[in-house]
Write an enzyme that holds these catalytic residues in place. Sequence first.
Site, PDB file in Angstrom:
ATOM      1  N   ASP A  36      21.027  -4.631 -11.531  1.00 57.36           N
ATOM      2  CA  ASP A  36      21.041  -5.415 -10.285  1.00 57.36           C
ATOM      3  C   ASP A  36      21.849  -4.396  -8.899  1.00 57.36           C
ATOM      4  O   ASP A  36      22.182  -3.668  -9.198  1.00 57.36           O
ATOM      5  CB  ASP A  36      22.283  -6.433 -10.578  1.00 57.36           C
ATOM      6  CG  ASP A  36      22.037  -7.354  -9.343  1.00 57.36           C
ATOM      7  OD1 ASP A  36      21.354  -8.415  -9.502  1.00 57.36           O
ATOM      8  OD2 ASP A  36      22.332  -7.704  -8.663  1.00 57.36           O
ATOM      9  N   ASP A  61      19.682  -0.419  -6.416  1.00 66.30           N
ATOM     10  CA  ASP A  61      19.067  -1.152  -5.493  1.00 66.30           C
ATOM     11  C   ASP A  61      17.181  -0.733  -5.396  1.00 66.30           C
ATOM     12  O   ASP A  61      16.907   0.361  -5.732  1.00 66.30           O
ATOM     13  CB  ASP A  61      19.480  -0.736  -3.794  1.00 66.30           C
ATOM     14  CG  ASP A  61      18.442  -1.138  -2.856  1.00 66.30           C
ATOM     15  OD1 ASP A  61      16.909  -1.426  -3.104  1.00 66.30           O
ATOM     16  OD2 ASP A  61      19.127  -1.461  -2.310  1.00 66.30           O
ATOM     17  N   ASN A  88      12.227  -8.370 -11.672  1.00 59.59           N
ATOM     18  CA  ASN A  88      12.637  -9.885 -11.292  1.00 59.59           C
ATOM     19  C   ASN A  88      13.142  -9.775  -9.845  1.00 59.59           C
ATOM     20  O   ASN A  88      13.708 -11.267  -8.989  1.00 59.59           O
ATOM     21  CB  ASN A  88      13.493 -10.497 -12.410  1.00 59.59           C
ATOM     22  CG  ASN A  88      13.658 -11.472 -11.922  1.00 59.59           C
ATOM     23  OD1 ASN A  88      12.908 -12.659 -11.882  1.00 59.59           O
ATOM     24  ND2 ASN A  88      15.511 -11.819 -11.970  1.00 59.59           N
ATOM     25  N   TYR A 154       8.350 -13.537   3.142  1.00 55.58           N
ATOM     26  CA  TYR A 154       8.067 -13.461   1.732  1.00 55.58           C
ATOM     27  C   TYR A 154       7.247 -13.897   0.630  1.00 55.58           C
ATOM     28  O   TYR A 154       6.842 -13.409   0.072  1.00 55.58           O
ATOM     29  CB  TYR A 154       9.041 -14.692   1.472  1.00 55.58           C
ATOM     30  CG  TYR A 154      10.192 -15.160  -0.127  1.00 55.58           C
ATOM     31  CD1 TYR A 154      10.893 -14.775  -0.535  1.00 55.58           C
ATOM     32  CD2 TYR A 154       9.180 -16.308  -0.596  1.00 55.58           C
ATOM     33  CE1 TYR A 154      11.140 -14.992  -2.181  1.00 55.58           C
ATOM     34  CE2 TYR A 154       9.719 -16.408  -2.230  1.00 55.58           C
ATOM     35  CZ  TYR A 154      10.490 -16.071  -2.567  1.00 55.58           C
ATOM     36  OH  TYR A 154      10.527 -16.022  -4.160  1.00 55.58           O
TER      37      TYR A 154
END
Length: 252
Positions: A36, A61, A88, A154
Amino acid sequence: MKLDGRIAVVTGAGSGMGRAMVQELHANGASVVAVDVRGDAAEETVSLVKDADHALAVAADVSRRDEVEGVAAAAIDRFGRIDLLCNNAGVLDDYTPAHETSDELWNRVIGINLTGAFMFARAVVPPMMAQGKGVIINTASISSFVAGGGGAAYTASKHGILGLTKQLAFDYGKHGVRVNAICPGAIHTGMTNYLFTPEGRNPHVDAAVAGTPAGRWGTPEEIAHLALYLASDEAGFIHGAAFTIDGGWLLP
Ligand SMILES: NC(=O)c1ccc[n+]([C@@H]2O[C@H](COP(=O)([O-])OP(=O)(O)OC[C@H]3O[C@@H](n4cnc5c(N)ncnc54)[C@H](O)[C@@H]3O)[C@@H](O)[C@H]2O)c1
């Protein structure tokens, strides 16, 4: 256990679906690298699994090539191989329409949601091909099929990750690498938590969720159950598929 001895890398592991995937995969025998951009959140995820010897938190990242390649190297260094990649990590664009989308917002959302998944796949496919076996699971979205689940960046990123899923499946299936996509609907996670606050409440989203056959939000654990199945050998005949898991959102 279904994944005994397998080595998994999960991105976006500090929250929501990624955290649930780490817990589910680990509970089923996998050693897991929890990645993460918020290193403390990845550490917290690792602290939640029982046998932390078989889990490693890495701050990285996914939109940075050097950090992606560093994670793949760290996973192999620690556990010797990579059997499963869950691409994910993802961010929303606050439903920004194209004419209000800055270069910065576009590049950030595409960079994390799509380019990050591509770079991670590029890093793990060679070792997976060399061992003749591997699984990649991409977290796509109902925004991979329809508009309105996000803004321009998105929705484009989630359509893109489905195309990437298909091409990876097409190119690497014959080398033993299976690639599939999970396409969640409305799931209560860190990404959507603001919609449960009095200020963030969105009547359109509430009505859309209430109108689905399930009539409720999904949980990260429900997504993790599907990830476990797709990761397992029981899913050995599934290549390049997109699994909607949306309470029926896309039915009408
Ligand atoms: N929540 C939903 O309703 C929903 C629906 C469909 C698809 N999705 C997708 O599911 C995935 C998981 O999202 P979630 O809902 O669990 O969200 P979340 O915000 O709870 O978790 C996402 C995690 O990704 C991490 N992250 C963000 N940018 C990163 C980067 N550059 N590098 C590494 N990590 C980074 C965040 O720190 C966070 O811990 C995302 O790809 C999202 O687009 C979510």
